[in-house]
Design a protein around this motif. Structure first.
Motif, PDB file in Angstrom:
ATOM      1  N   LYS A  53       2.560  12.058  13.281  1.00 33.67           N
ATOM      2  CA  LYS A  53       3.243  13.408  13.050  1.00 33.67           C
ATOM      3  C   LYS A  53       1.949  14.329  13.476  1.00 33.67           C
ATOM      4  O   LYS A  53       2.066  15.481  14.006  1.00 33.67           O
ATOM      5  CB  LYS A  53       3.389  13.739  11.611  1.00 33.67           C
ATOM      6  CG  LYS A  53       3.967  15.165  11.580  1.00 33.67           C
ATOM      7  CD  LYS A  53       4.562  15.368  10.119  1.00 33.67           C
ATOM      8  CE  LYS A  53       5.232  16.890   9.849  1.00 33.67           C
ATOM      9  NZ  LYS A  53       5.605  17.113   8.676  1.00 33.67           N
ATOM     10  N   GLN A  54       0.447  14.137  13.023  1.00 40.67           N
ATOM     11  CA  GLN A  54      -0.558  14.912  13.401  1.00 40.67           C
ATOM     12  C   GLN A  54      -0.982  14.848  14.819  1.00 40.67           C
ATOM     13  O   GLN A  54      -1.217  15.933  15.395  1.00 40.67           O
ATOM     14  CB  GLN A  54      -1.647  14.346  12.398  1.00 40.67           C
ATOM     15  CG  GLN A  54      -1.627  14.901  10.858  1.00 40.67           C
ATOM     16  CD  GLN A  54      -2.607  14.106  10.111  1.00 40.67           C
ATOM     17  OE1 GLN A  54      -2.895  13.208  10.384  1.00 40.67           O
ATOM     18  NE2 GLN A  54      -3.037  15.002   9.232  1.00 40.67           N
ATOM     19  N   ALA A  55      -0.725  13.576  15.248  1.00 35.45           N
ATOM     20  CA  ALA A  55      -1.130  13.338  16.737  1.00 35.45           C
ATOM     21  C   ALA A  55      -0.145  14.182  17.511  1.00 35.45           C
ATOM     22  O   ALA A  55      -0.569  14.953  18.699  1.00 35.45           O
ATOM     23  CB  ALA A  55      -0.807  11.977  17.242  1.00 35.45           C
ATOM     24  N   ASP A  56       1.294  14.392  17.294  1.00 30.83           N
ATOM     25  CA  ASP A  56       2.363  15.049  18.079  1.00 30.83           C
ATOM     26  C   ASP A  56       1.793  16.603  17.895  1.00 30.83           C
ATOM     27  O   ASP A  56       1.826  17.532  18.784  1.00 30.83           O
ATOM     28  CB  ASP A  56       3.650  14.985  17.431  1.00 30.83           C
ATOM     29  CG  ASP A  56       4.779  15.644  18.282  1.00 30.83           C
ATOM     30  OD1 ASP A  56       4.828  15.508  19.470  1.00 30.83           O
ATOM     31  OD2 ASP A  56       5.316  16.696  17.556  1.00 30.83           O
ATOM     32  N   LEU A  57       1.408  16.995  16.721  1.00 25.88           N
ATOM     33  CA  LEU A  57       0.697  18.243  16.392  1.00 25.88           C
ATOM     34  C   LEU A  57      -0.369  18.738  17.283  1.00 25.88           C
ATOM     35  O   LEU A  57      -0.679  19.999  17.932  1.00 25.88           O
ATOM     36  CB  LEU A  57       0.291  18.788  15.116  1.00 25.88           C
ATOM     37  CG  LEU A  57       1.491  18.819  13.942  1.00 25.88           C
ATOM     38  CD1 LEU A  57       0.912  18.722  12.623  1.00 25.88           C
ATOM     39  CD2 LEU A  57       2.597  20.092  14.468  1.00 25.88           C
ATOM     40  N   VAL A  58      -1.051  17.800  17.629  1.00 23.51           N
ATOM     41  CA  VAL A  58      -2.392  18.050  18.518  1.00 23.51           C
ATOM     42  C   VAL A  58      -1.864  18.417  19.770  1.00 23.51           C
ATOM     43  O   VAL A  58      -2.511  19.104  20.598  1.00 23.51           O
ATOM     44  CB  VAL A  58      -3.455  16.835  18.344  1.00 23.51           C
ATOM     45  CG1 VAL A  58      -4.557  16.974  19.788  1.00 23.51           C
ATOM     46  CG2 VAL A  58      -4.179  16.649  17.088  1.00 23.51           C
ATOM     47  N   ARG A  59      -0.895  17.566  20.341  1.00 25.64           N
ATOM     48  CA  ARG A  59      -0.290  17.850  21.589  1.00 25.64           C
ATOM     49  C   ARG A  59       0.492  18.941  21.879  1.00 25.64           C
ATOM     50  O   ARG A  59       0.580  19.463  22.957  1.00 25.64           O
ATOM     51  CB  ARG A  59       0.704  16.432  21.986  1.00 25.64           C
ATOM     52  CG  ARG A  59      -0.287  15.194  21.915  1.00 25.64           C
ATOM     53  CD  ARG A  59       0.335  14.094  23.182  1.00 25.64           C
ATOM     54  NE  ARG A  59       1.662  13.927  22.831  1.00 25.64           N
ATOM     55  CZ  ARG A  59       2.563  13.129  23.575  1.00 25.64           C
ATOM     56  NH1 ARG A  59       1.873  12.432  24.592  1.00 25.64           N
ATOM     57  NH2 ARG A  59       3.729  13.002  23.224  1.00 25.64           N
ATOM     58  N   THR A  60       1.037  19.398  20.790  1.00 30.87           N
ATOM     59  CA  THR A  60       1.967  20.579  20.857  1.00 30.87           C
ATOM     60  C   THR A  60       1.405  21.870  20.159  1.00 30.87           C
ATOM     61  O   THR A  60       2.289  22.789  19.834  1.00 30.87           O
ATOM     62  CB  THR A  60       3.450  20.307  20.371  1.00 30.87           C
ATOM     63  OG1 THR A  60       3.137  19.906  18.901  1.00 30.87           O
ATOM     64  CG2 THR A  60       3.731  19.258  20.958  1.00 30.87           C
ATOM     65  N   ALA A  61       0.098  22.038  20.132  1.00 32.57           N
ATOM     66  CA  ALA A  61      -0.348  22.985  19.141  1.00 32.57           C
ATOM     67  C   ALA A  61       0.003  24.408  19.616  1.00 32.57           C
ATOM     68  O   ALA A  61      -0.263  25.326  19.113  1.00 32.57           O
ATOM     69  CB  ALA A  61      -1.981  22.805  18.756  1.00 32.57           C
ATOM     70  N   ASP A  62      -0.242  24.388  21.074  1.00 33.44           N
ATOM     71  CA  ASP A  62       0.213  25.583  21.638  1.00 33.44           C
ATOM     72  C   ASP A  62       1.249  26.514  21.610  1.00 33.44           C
ATOM     73  O   ASP A  62       1.514  27.417  22.156  1.00 33.44           O
ATOM     74  CB  ASP A  62      -0.218  25.600  23.217  1.00 33.44           C
ATOM     75  CG  ASP A  62       0.681  24.667  23.826  1.00 33.44           C
ATOM     76  OD1 ASP A  62       1.287  23.931  23.146  1.00 33.44           O
ATOM     77  OD2 ASP A  62       0.732  24.515  25.240  1.00 33.44           O
ATOM     78  N   ARG A  63       2.092  25.597  20.958  1.00 35.71           N
ATOM     79  CA  ARG A  63       3.789  26.251  20.546  1.00 35.71           C
ATOM     80  C   ARG A  63       3.516  26.897  19.176  1.00 35.71           C
ATOM     81  O   ARG A  63       4.601  27.446  18.858  1.00 35.71           O
ATOM     82  CB  ARG A  63       4.386  24.947  20.702  1.00 35.71           C
ATOM     83  CG  ARG A  63       4.739  24.248  21.759  1.00 35.71           C
ATOM     84  CD  ARG A  63       5.767  23.234  21.864  1.00 35.71           C
ATOM     85  NE  ARG A  63       5.517  22.362  22.834  1.00 35.71           N
ATOM     86  CZ  ARG A  63       6.274  21.178  23.060  1.00 35.71           C
ATOM     87  NH1 ARG A  63       7.174  21.040  22.213  1.00 35.71           N
ATOM     88  NH2 ARG A  63       5.885  20.399  24.165  1.00 35.71           N
ATOM     89  N   ASP A  64       2.493  27.101  18.538  1.00 43.06           N
ATOM     90  CA  ASP A  64       2.575  27.867  17.216  1.00 43.06           C
ATOM     91  C   ASP A  64       2.604  29.134  17.300  1.00 43.06           C
ATOM     92  O   ASP A  64       2.062  29.762  18.064  1.00 43.06           O
ATOM     93  CB  ASP A  64       1.144  27.365  16.522  1.00 43.06           C
ATOM     94  CG  ASP A  64       1.092  27.796  15.128  1.00 43.06           C
ATOM     95  OD1 ASP A  64       1.457  28.881  14.734  1.00 43.06           O
ATOM     96  OD2 ASP A  64       0.546  27.115  14.145  1.00 43.06           O
TER      97      ASP A  64
END
Length: 356
Positions: A53-64
């Motif tokens: 889950k954290q790895a996915d957040l790293v890849r999609t952080a620009d969507r915050d």
């Protein structure tokens, strides 16, 4: 730079699990670092020791969704106005949240840190060093907005019409300690406040040692003023040494616990600071000036009053009058002249401490 790249770096700054050691791994393994957003999940899990889950957040952080409101008040690692000295450290923050004059981040700076429970001697020393560095040498004073020495260094820089940078161990919108609220607002107006932590981050103990690498990383050198053997200021001294920056220490009374840390630093190779020239002498040529020591004329009637005051502890006006064998009103005017001349500082309760 495209918004998507800046947004990714800002987004990463909002992920609390992306510690400096993990962002360092991103910098070491990806060039450009934003390639991490396209890396396989399992590779990120293994590299950063995080879950899926954290790895996915790293890849999609620009969507915050928070990023949109932070673009104008954040400097990222790849922006031109990112602090050049901070870029050189081994684990630079990928984004800095900013309030105030960001141009100060590119100027030569000296960090001054020390005890939160500072003695009058330490407050005096911090101000005596910070003031001429800021006013005459035109160096920016960096510190951590803590009580005691940090606050004294910030205030001295501002009082002398110089510049200062406050590095927070909280979110940029969280004032800690609350007693420094007025100082926070003053630095926000006349200096600059920065934090690598996400807005809203409360004052957690683990974040203050982490932010210390930024304090030293912004500066050509770090001055430690009063520190016990377990002081957090010693962490800043260590990070400064690891970053290849100068480390300075102000000696103190041998009977004071607050002197133990600084005296150990001197034993280990930190330069002893007796006056501001000891700091300036170690800086690069372009940042070096020599400060002349002012002296009261031998025949000055103020000299007798100045001689009964101490740099180490405050003396009450009545105590000074007793030593001089004069009535209080007789020396009150002299003390005022010495204060206006920058020779002494008045403290609450009609107490005075000598500055030089």
């Amino acid at each position: 730079m495209k918004h998507s790249t800046r947004d990714l770096l800002i987004g990463w700054s909002l992920l609390p699990f992306l510690t400096p050691s993990r962002t360092r791994l991103l910098l070491e393994h990806f060039d450009p670092v934003t390639d991490a957003a396209r890396a396989p999940l399992r590779f990120l899990e293994s590299l950063l020791n995080i879950d899926a889950k954290q790895a996915d957040l790293v890849r999609t952080a620009d969507r915050d969704k928070r990023i949109k409101t932070l673009r104008a008040t954040t400097i990222t690692f790849e922006d031109d106005d990112y602090p050049p000295l901070l870029r050189e450290i081994i684990d630079p923050p990928l984004a800095l949240h900013i309030r105030g004059d960001r141009t100060l981040l590119k100027r030569d700076a000296v960090a001054i840190v020390g005890s939160r429970r500072a003695s009058p001697y330490a407050i005096n020393a911090a101000k005596a060093i910070a003031s001429p560095l800021a006013s005459d040498a035109k160096l920016v004073i960096v510190s951590g907005l803590a009580r005691g020495v940090d606050a004294a260094a910030h205030e001295a820089a501002l009082d002398s019409k110089g510049a200062t940078i406050a590095v927070l161990g909280t979110g940029i919108d969280v004032i800690y300690p609350k007693s420094n609220t007025r100082l926070f607002r003053r630095i926000e107006r006349d200096g600059v406040i920065i934090s690598e932590l996400a807005p809203g981050t409360p004052p957690l103990a683990m974040n203050f040692p982490i932010r210390n690498r930024i304090i030293s990383g912004l500066a050509l050198g770090t001055v430690i003023v009063e520190a016990t053997s377990r002081s957090g200021s010693l962490i800043t001294a260590r990070t400064a040494a690891e970053q290849g920056r100068e480390v300075f220490a102000v000696p103190g009374p041998i009977f004071s616990a607050g002197s133990e840390g600084t005296h150990r630093l001197i034993q280990y190779g930190a330069k002893l600071v007796h006056d501001v020239n000891d700091v300036l002498d170690e800086l690069p040529d372009h940042a070096r000036v020599h400060m002349k020591k002012e002296k009261l004329p031998e025949e000055s009637p103020l000299r007798e009053v100045l001689e009964v005051l101490s740099k180490e502890e405050a003396i009450h006006i009545e105590q000074a009058a007793q030593k001089l064998k004069q009535p209080v009103p007789a020396i009150s005017e002299s003390l005022l002249q010495l204060e206006l001349g920058g020779w002494v500082r008045a403290l609450p309760g009609a107490r005075y401490v000598r500055l030089k």
